[in-house]
Each structure stands twice: as C-alpha cells, then as structure tokens.
Design a protein around this motif. Sequence first.
Motif, PDB file in Angstrom:
ATOM      1  N   ALA A 420       2.596 -27.981   1.853  1.00 41.97           N
ATOM      2  CA  ALA A 420       2.296 -27.127   3.009  1.00 41.97           C
ATOM      3  C   ALA A 420       1.732 -25.778   2.566  1.00 41.97           C
ATOM      4  N   ALA A 421       0.850 -25.224   3.374  1.00 42.45           N
ATOM      5  CA  ALA A 421       0.371 -23.858   3.150  1.00 42.45           C
ATOM      6  C   ALA A 421       1.445 -22.897   3.645  1.00 42.45           C
ATOM      7  N   ILE A 422       1.697 -21.834   2.886  1.00 43.83           N
ATOM      8  CA  ILE A 422       2.717 -20.847   3.253  1.00 43.83           C
ATOM      9  C   ILE A 422       2.033 -19.484   3.381  1.00 43.83           C
ATOM     10  N   TYR A 423       2.268 -18.810   4.503  1.00 45.79           N
ATOM     11  CA  TYR A 423       1.643 -17.524   4.784  1.00 45.79           C
ATOM     12  C   TYR A 423       2.705 -16.443   4.913  1.00 45.79           C
ATOM     13  N   TRP A 424       2.475 -15.326   4.250  1.00 46.90           N
ATOM     14  CA  TRP A 424       3.325 -14.138   4.398  1.00 46.90           C
ATOM     15  C   TRP A 424       2.548 -13.114   5.205  1.00 46.90           C
ATOM     16  N   ILE A 425       3.125 -12.671   6.324  1.00 45.61           N
ATOM     17  CA  ILE A 425       2.506 -11.615   7.121  1.00 45.61           C
ATOM     18  C   ILE A 425       2.956 -10.266   6.576  1.00 45.61           C
ATOM     19  N   ALA A 426       2.029  -9.385   6.314  1.00 45.23           N
ATOM     20  CA  ALA A 426       2.347  -8.062   5.754  1.00 45.23           C
ATOM     21  C   ALA A 426       3.388  -7.335   6.604  1.00 45.23           C
ATOM     22  N   ILE A 427       4.301  -6.629   5.937  1.00 43.65           N
ATOM     23  CA  ILE A 427       5.292  -5.814   6.644  1.00 43.65           C
ATOM     24  C   ILE A 427       4.552  -4.719   7.410  1.00 43.65           C
ATOM     25  N   SER A 428       4.905  -4.571   8.675  1.00 43.18           N
ATOM     26  CA  SER A 428       4.165  -3.666   9.560  1.00 43.18           C
ATOM     27  C   SER A 428       4.664  -2.227   9.479  1.00 43.18           C
ATOM     28  N   PRO A 429       3.766  -1.279   9.748  1.00 41.67           N
ATOM     29  CA  PRO A 429       4.175   0.138   9.825  1.00 41.67           C
ATOM     30  C   PRO A 429       4.752   0.432  11.202  1.00 41.67           C
ATOM     31  N   ASN A 430       5.563   1.463  11.306  1.00 39.12           N
ATOM     32  CA  ASN A 430       6.040   1.911  12.611  1.00 39.12           C
ATOM     33  C   ASN A 430       6.628   3.311  12.469  1.00 39.12           C
ATOM     34  N   GLU A 431       6.839   3.965  13.598  1.00 43.25           N
ATOM     35  CA  GLU A 431       7.324   5.344  13.579  1.00 43.25           C
ATOM     36  C   GLU A 431       8.742   5.432  13.039  1.00 43.25           C
ATOM     37  N   ARG A 432       9.619   4.501  13.423  1.00 42.74           N
ATOM     38  CA  ARG A 432      11.027   4.558  13.038  1.00 42.74           C
ATOM     39  C   ARG A 432      11.202   4.532  11.525  1.00 42.74           C
ATOM     40  N   ARG A 433      10.291   3.840  10.838  1.00 44.51           N
ATOM     41  CA  ARG A 433      10.445   3.648   9.397  1.00 44.51           C
ATOM     42  C   ARG A 433       9.292   4.258   8.605  1.00 44.51           C
ATOM     43  N   TRP A 434       8.644   5.229   9.214  1.00 42.41           N
ATOM     44  CA  TRP A 434       7.514   5.856   8.538  1.00 42.41           C
ATOM     45  C   TRP A 434       7.949   6.593   7.271  1.00 42.41           C
ATOM     46  N   GLY A 435       9.197   7.007   7.223  1.00 37.93           N
ATOM     47  CA  GLY A 435       9.709   7.708   6.046  1.00 37.93           C
ATOM     48  C   GLY A 435       9.743   6.853   4.798  1.00 37.93           C
ATOM     49  N   VAL A 436       9.678   5.527   4.955  1.00 36.58           N
ATOM     50  CA  VAL A 436       9.661   4.628   3.791  1.00 36.58           C
ATOM     51  C   VAL A 436       8.361   3.819   3.759  1.00 36.58           C
ATOM     52  N   ILE A 460      -1.365 -12.507   4.726  1.00 37.79           N
ATOM     53  CA  ILE A 460      -2.100 -12.077   5.915  1.00 37.79           C
ATOM     54  C   ILE A 460      -1.989 -10.556   6.023  1.00 37.79           C
ATOM     55  N   GLU A 461      -3.089  -9.884   5.791  1.00 39.90           N
ATOM     56  CA  GLU A 461      -3.122  -8.421   5.815  1.00 39.90           C
ATOM     57  C   GLU A 461      -3.272  -7.920   7.248  1.00 39.90           C
ATOM     58  N   THR A 462      -2.329  -7.111   7.696  1.00 39.57           N
ATOM     59  CA  THR A 462      -2.387  -6.554   9.051  1.00 39.57           C
ATOM     60  C   THR A 462      -2.350  -5.022   9.062  1.00 39.57           C
ATOM     61  N   MET A 463      -2.095  -4.423   7.912  1.00 32.73           N
ATOM     62  CA  MET A 463      -1.903  -2.980   7.862  1.00 32.73           C
ATOM     63  C   MET A 463      -3.118  -2.197   8.379  1.00 32.73           C
ATOM     64  N   PRO A 464      -4.344  -2.491   7.960  1.00 38.44           N
ATOM     65  CA  PRO A 464      -5.492  -1.697   8.440  1.00 38.44           C
ATOM     66  C   PRO A 464      -5.648  -1.748   9.959  1.00 38.44           C
ATOM     67  N   GLN A 465      -5.365  -2.908  10.552  1.00 37.89           N
ATOM     68  CA  GLN A 465      -5.530  -3.065  11.995  1.00 37.89           C
ATOM     69  C   GLN A 465      -4.437  -2.344  12.789  1.00 37.89           C
ATOM     70  N   LEU A 466      -3.287  -2.099  12.145  1.00 37.12           N
ATOM     71  CA  LEU A 466      -2.164  -1.458  12.833  1.00 37.12           C
ATOM     72  C   LEU A 466      -2.130   0.053  12.632  1.00 37.12           C
ATOM     73  N   LEU A 467      -2.933   0.547  11.707  1.00 39.22           N
ATOM     74  CA  LEU A 467      -2.996   1.990  11.465  1.00 39.22           C
ATOM     75  C   LEU A 467      -4.207   2.598  12.188  1.00 39.22           C
ATOM     76  N   GLY A 468      -4.071   3.844  12.573  1.00 42.37           N
ATOM     77  CA  GLY A 468      -5.170   4.533  13.225  1.00 42.37           C
ATOM     78  C   GLY A 468      -6.173   5.073  12.210  1.00 42.37           C
ATOM     79  N   LYS A 472      -2.234   6.633  10.051  1.00 42.25           N
ATOM     80  CA  LYS A 472      -0.849   6.620  10.504  1.00 42.25           C
ATOM     81  C   LYS A 472      -0.632   5.534  11.557  1.00 42.25           C
ATOM     82  N   TYR A 473       0.647   5.281  11.845  1.00 44.66           N
ATOM     83  CA  TYR A 473       0.994   4.305  12.875  1.00 44.66           C
ATOM     84  C   TYR A 473       0.391   4.735  14.211  1.00 44.66           C
TER      85      TYR A 473
END
Length: 508
Positions: A420-436, A460-468, A472-473
């Motif tokens: 099977a193909a296995i996909y990891w979705i990138a950990i997303s940014p958010n305000e609550r955890r912006w400190g890390v 699966i890279e999602t960081m660029p699409q979720l950042l402004g 930043k988030y």
Amino acid sequence: MMKKLFVLLFCASSLSVFAQKSQRYQHETFPQIDSVINVPYGEARNVKGENEKLLLDVYSPHGDTLRKRPLVVFVHGGGFTGGDKKVGYPLLFSYGLAKRGYVCGSINYRLGVEEPKNDKSYFEAMYRAVQDTKAAIRFFRKNADQYGVDTSQIYLMGGSAGAMTALHAAYLDAKEVPAYVNTERWGMLEGNSGNAGYSSKVKAIINCWGAMVDYRWIQKGDIPNFNIHGVADKLVPSDSSLSYNGFKYGSQVVFEHSLALGIATGIRLYENTGHTLDNDKTKQTQALEEAGYWLAAQLKGKLNVTRFENEILAFGQADKTETYTNNAILVTGSSFVRLWKTIKQDLAPHEIIHRGFGGSTVAEMAYYIPQILGKHQPKAVVIYTGSNDIADSPLDKTPLQILETYKVVVKNIRAKLPNAAIYWIAISPNERRWGVQDKILEANALLKNYCESTPKLHYIETMPQLLGKDGKYQPELYIGDKLHFNEKGYVVWKNVIGGVLNRDFGKK
C-alpha cells in the motif's frame, strides 16, 4: 533613582528565576553542582565470597532551593567485570543530570563473572547487579530527607551492562527468574544488599546501549522507557541480530515492543555508530539532551494509550456494517481528521474509509493502527498526526521522537499492507501552537526526508497553502479555538490532499 534601580533588579531577578524554572529538567539550568563521594549504601557477598561494601556518589544542583527533587540512579557499564561510577560517560551523565535539576546517585555494584563464562554466569552477574541497584534505590527512599529526594519521582538509568541491569531491575519479576539462577547462594531478586523495608520501584528507566535476555518480560502496564543506541553496535545489539552472552534484545526491540503494549517510550538511534556511541562525547551529550527532554515529560504524568479504546471499538462496530473495496483509501489521524465531516464528498470520487480519533499522538497511532486497519485492504493509507506531540506543552516530544515513532507506524502498516502507498500529511501551523512552529517545521523536514527516501512513502506538503504572504498562520482558516480548521481550512486540505490523490490514482 535607587527605588527604580531596585525595581529593575528585582524584575530581572524574577525573570531569571522564572526562566530557570521553565527550563529545569529539560536543559542545564544550574552552572555548578555539589557532590558527596563514596557514600556506603549497602553490603553483599561477592563472587570471591567476601562481604563487599557498596558505594555511591551523589550529585545535586548547587544553590537549589527545592527540598524535594527527582532522583536518577545511574548504573555504569563494563561488561559486569569492570567500569566505575566516576569515570567516562557515567560522570558526564551524572553531571548533566544534576545541572538539569535532578539529584543523581551514581553507584558501584558487585562485579565479577564466574567461570565458566557463559550465558548463565553472565545472567547471574546481572542478577547481583540488580540486587545492588535495588538496594541503592531503597537507600535513597530511606534517606530521602537527607538528600532532598522526591520519593514519588525516582528513575533508573544505565549504560551497557548498567543498562542491562536497569532493564531487568525494571521488568524482570521474581517469578520470571530462570531456574538455573542459584538463589540459595545469591538470594531472591530483591536481594539482601541493604535498606530492607523500603520499595525499590522506579517510575521510568533510560537504557543506554543495553539489551534484555527476554523482551517479553516487558508487559502491559509496566513503566516507561527511553532508549539510546548506536545502530552499528557490534557488542550489544540495537536490534536482535546478535547476542552479548545471552543479552539479545536491544533498544529497537524494547522500543517497538513497548509501543505495541501502549507503554510510554522513546528512542534515539545513531547511524554508523558503535557501542557507547563510540565514546564520542558530542554524541553522548546530544543523547542526554534527547533523554532529558523525554524524562522531563515523565515528571508530568503517564501516557494513557487506552483513553481512545471506545473510539477504536466503535471503528470495529462500523466495520461490521460498512463495506469497502480494495480500491479504498483509509484516512486516519487525530482530531483534524475526526472533525473533517465532509471528507468523503471533498475527496470524491475516491472511496474513503474515515477513521479519525480523539486528540491522538504518533505513539497512539502506532499502538492502534493494527486495529484501525482491521480486515481492510486499502490501496493507500493517509495519516495526519503529530500536532498533539508538538503542542507547546511539557509533554511534547522532540521532532526526532516523532520520526522514530512514525517509523513504527509504517512498520505496523507494512505488516498488513506490504504494497500500500502511505501518505503523511504535514503537521499544520496554528495560532495556539505558534510558539513551537520551529519544532513543527523541524519535524516536517525530518518526515519529508524519510518519506522521500523510502519506497512507497509519500509526504503531502500543506504548509505553504496554510500560511499567509507574511509567513504566518491565517486566522480565517480556524474555528474559535484557534487550533482546528473551519470550512475554509478544510477547503485547503481538500485541494491539496485531493490533488495528490488525483495525481497518483486518477479521478475515476
């Protein structure tokens, strides 16, 4: 003017104390230490038939105002025939722990392997070391006030033969002691080395390049462990590829078995590195930093993997009524996946098995993924987890721990779905955890490299699409908790994840 100066000095002092408290246990916060050398903690008969006085050294942070500190008992290596508490890495680790705010008791114990040297005689040498280690733990409970020890926070750490001792002190029960051990001569497992009447239990252990005779002695509900090992170790195995006088199951086996049982665990492996990390002080210091981070989290509580048992059982019930083909894609993960209510429509026309659960961690994914897969035979598995492992919390894992644990997730999937193909979705940014956010980016980079260098793994890279545009988030993508996605956030996932699945499997 003097009043203003006093206020400034007071504020600076307060900030310094706050910073020290917030960093204590994770990092070195005390520049100096105090030591008490060659403290007698017991006595026992050795292989020469002599009563041997057992000694330990105590290290503690200089100038510490806490009256009760966590204790780490350290057991040196040396093949059960040599070594000492005050040289090499035992001293490096003892100093490092004390500078982090721990009390460290580094012990000597009875040495000697009787002839003929074989698996039995080495086991009995370890058995005697376990007895002495237990006596040392009891010593600190007996004298807790004198050394400023919190008896509810006692940990055990060892290197090489000392790690073998620590592992068996933690996981070997009296009923599991092999029949060939001469208990008439050496006594029972708890031993008679001193300080009877006190408990020898510890809260967790750190295993540095050690191994077990039988990993199955680790059972569900046992204490947590952290493991450090060089993968190229030709003396004591990091896996189970060789045996050191009967000690066959190394750090990787201990780690994976513990994960399978739901025991809190961690590992730091060093590629192209041998025993004792080649005596490389830089690597040993790095290893202590990683172990120290893990150990600090243990002070806060114990992972309860079974907290999601009802949700996993619900998946099993759903499997009885829902039917899926082998062309399906299983999407699993933490609350981000659980709350994605429109996932089947968003990822259409792909057939989706939706299996999000709780606010799960990577370790919990490793534990539950065999049950989540069940009898399903999907062509692909898509995973989102890790955001609860880097949550700006005292319980956070390091990026390396996330990577090593994800490797076990992959291994568990491969056991059921080798192709099977296995996909990891990138950990997303958010305000609550912006400190890390820096840790999130580091973890994503490690996982991306792992996926790109391993067949049938995908990132699966999602960081660029979720950042402004400002990097930043984007608050408009999140609900009121400033953590989870709203409809706009899931549209981003729909477009990115759906696009990857369409690319790899078409739109049929």
